[in-house]
Design a protein around this motif. Structure first.
Motif, PDB file in Angstrom:
ATOM      1  N   ARG A 150      10.638   8.548   1.058  1.00 38.37           N
ATOM      2  CA  ARG A 150       9.240   8.947   0.878  1.00 38.37           C
ATOM      3  C   ARG A 150       8.502   9.109   2.201  1.00 38.37           C
ATOM      4  NH1 ARG A 150       5.033   6.093  -3.378  1.00 38.37           N
ATOM      5  NH2 ARG A 150       3.266   7.479  -2.987  1.00 38.37           N
ATOM      6  N   TYR A 151       8.825   8.238   3.179  1.00 40.83           N
ATOM      7  CA  TYR A 151       8.003   8.197   4.383  1.00 40.83           C
ATOM      8  C   TYR A 151       8.703   8.596   5.685  1.00 40.83           C
ATOM      9  CZ  TYR A 151       4.750   5.678   1.394  1.00 40.83           C
ATOM     10  OH  TYR A 151       3.905   5.346   0.372  1.00 40.83           O
ATOM     11  N   ARG A 157      -2.110   6.308   4.815  1.00 40.14           N
ATOM     12  CA  ARG A 157      -3.396   6.999   4.882  1.00 40.14           C
ATOM     13  C   ARG A 157      -3.444   7.990   6.038  1.00 40.14           C
ATOM     14  NH1 ARG A 157      -7.210   1.634   4.140  1.00 40.14           N
ATOM     15  NH2 ARG A 157      -5.956   0.665   2.497  1.00 40.14           N
ATOM     16  N   ASN A 164       0.546   4.285  -0.247  1.00 39.57           N
ATOM     17  CA  ASN A 164       0.093   5.551   0.340  1.00 39.57           C
ATOM     18  C   ASN A 164      -0.216   5.350   1.817  1.00 39.57           C
ATOM     19  OD1 ASN A 164       0.051   7.295  -2.028  1.00 39.57           O
ATOM     20  ND2 ASN A 164      -1.613   5.985  -2.746  1.00 39.57           N
ATOM     21  N   ASP A 203       0.871  -1.172   0.000  1.00 41.01           N
ATOM     22  CA  ASP A 203       0.000   0.000   0.000  1.00 41.01           C
ATOM     23  C   ASP A 203       0.912   1.226   0.000  1.00 41.01           C
ATOM     24  OD1 ASP A 203      -1.834   1.991   0.317  1.00 41.01           O
ATOM     25  OD2 ASP A 203      -2.842   1.118   2.047  1.00 41.01           O
TER      26      ASP A 203
END
Length: 357
Positions: A246-247, A205, A203, A201
């Motif tokens: 990215r995270y 959330r 993205n 996943d």
């Protein structure tokens, strides 16, 4: 409040900040204390508890139950299927024999003992996986006891109900009740959290971000489950780098651990070392085992404190062009003496010694 390394660092920043005249620098001192040092205070206080509960938390279907089964080295102790399963918090505890205990909201406890692992597995399914709505609502948590090697020094692993849109029913009130139950369990029982996300996943959330922000003071690690490993069992460093890039801003300062719990289960079941290597579960185990004793947990806190000390000095130097922070002298000396007595804090002690010359 007892004088510990983290409490003295907290007050060193606070008391030095109180002396500063520049409001912007003062605000940065306060923010660092709140966001970086206060969580360490919580972790330091919890680290010395003889019973220490480490919980896996995350969205429904990220694979928390599968992860716990893999960590316990049993084929299907924690109930898992390809759908939302864990509706009740489950704690896994070391004991020489197989047993399940169910605690209800009136604090009445019922228990069943078993001769074989398979009998226990069926009982866990009955009380957790296939429990009816009434029993789910009336049960505080379930405790599963067994000869789990990773837990033999006293560590407790906890599986928790997932949250999010993947829940079977869409009743808003039921969803709200589940969230309240999960939050209460974490507040009352949990000492440390491994926050779980799914690699497939791409993205993260908003509900994950919001829930994480409420519990981040208990988090040191992000477990990225369902990661696809290369055919040669290696981790693609470039993919790891891109994922972290990215995270990492969403989970600042936390270590990312990449695993594939499904591969671990297959490897354990089939005794296939090649498949097991494609799970990275042994690395996750090695991290968790450090939490097994109070001494190990304090060492983890001290390592994080050294990192915070270095980061704070670097941050103030870069942001405000202050190479030598005007520390409050008496507070700095108190922090120095306690660091000097702890081998794991020698680096901080050496830094402060240079400052005090």
């Amino acid at each position: 409040m007892d004088e510990t390394p983290v409490t003295l660092f907290y007050f060193l920043i606070k008391e030095t900040g109180d002396l500063l005249k520049d409001d912007e620098i003062k605000t940065d001192f306060e923010t660092f204390n709140k966001e970086k040092v206060y969580p360490l205070l919580e972790q330091e206080q919890r680290a010395v508890r003889p019973k220490y509960v480490l919980s896996f938390v995350g969205l429904t279907n990220v694979g928390k139950s599968t992860l716990i089964t893999a960590l316990l080295d049993y084929k299907k102790i924690a109930p898992y299927e390809n759908r939302p399963t864990t509706a009740i918090p489950v704690e896994y505890v070391f004991a020489p024999t197989w047993k399940i205990k169910i605690l209800d909201y009136s604090f009445n406890e019922t228990e069943e003992s078993f001769q074989k692992e398979g009998e226990l597995v069926e009982a866990v399914k009955k009380h957790v996986l296939y429990a009816d709505s009434k029993n789910k609502q009336n049960t505080l948590w379930v405790t599963v006891e067994g000869p789990f090697k990773i837990l033999e020094k006293g560590l407790v692993l906890a599986d928790t109900p997932g949250f999010g849109d993947a829940q079977i029913d869409d009743d808003e009130q039921k969803r709200k009740n589940r969230m309240q139950k999960l939050e209460k369990f974490i507040k009352d029982r949990v000492d440390s959290i491994y926050f779980c996300v799914a690699a497939n996943d791409m993205n993260i959330r908003d509900e994950e971000k919001n829930f994480y922000n409420n519990i981040r003071y208990l988090c040191n690690h992000i477990v990225v489950n369902k990661w696809e490993f290369s055919e040669d069992n290696s981790i693609n460093e470039q993919d790891i780098y891109e994922y972290k890039k990215r995270y990492s801003s969403l989970f600042p300062g936390l270590e990312f651990i990449f695993v594939n719990a499904k591969n671990a289960i297959i490897g354990i079941k089939d005794e296939d070392v090649t498949v097991l290597k494609k799970s990275n579960i042994d690395y996750l185990k090695s991290i968790i085992e450090k939490y097994s004793t109070p001494e190990g947990r304090i060492k983890i806190v001290h390592d994080a404190l050294v990192k915070s000390w270095k980061n704070f000095n670097r941050y103030i130097e870069i942001r405000h062009n202050i190479k030598n922070i005007p520390w409050r002298r008496d507070s700095l000396k108190r922090f120095f003496y306690i660091c000097k007595r702890n081998k794991s804090l020698e680096l901080i002690a050496r830094d402060i010694e240079r400052i005090l010359r």
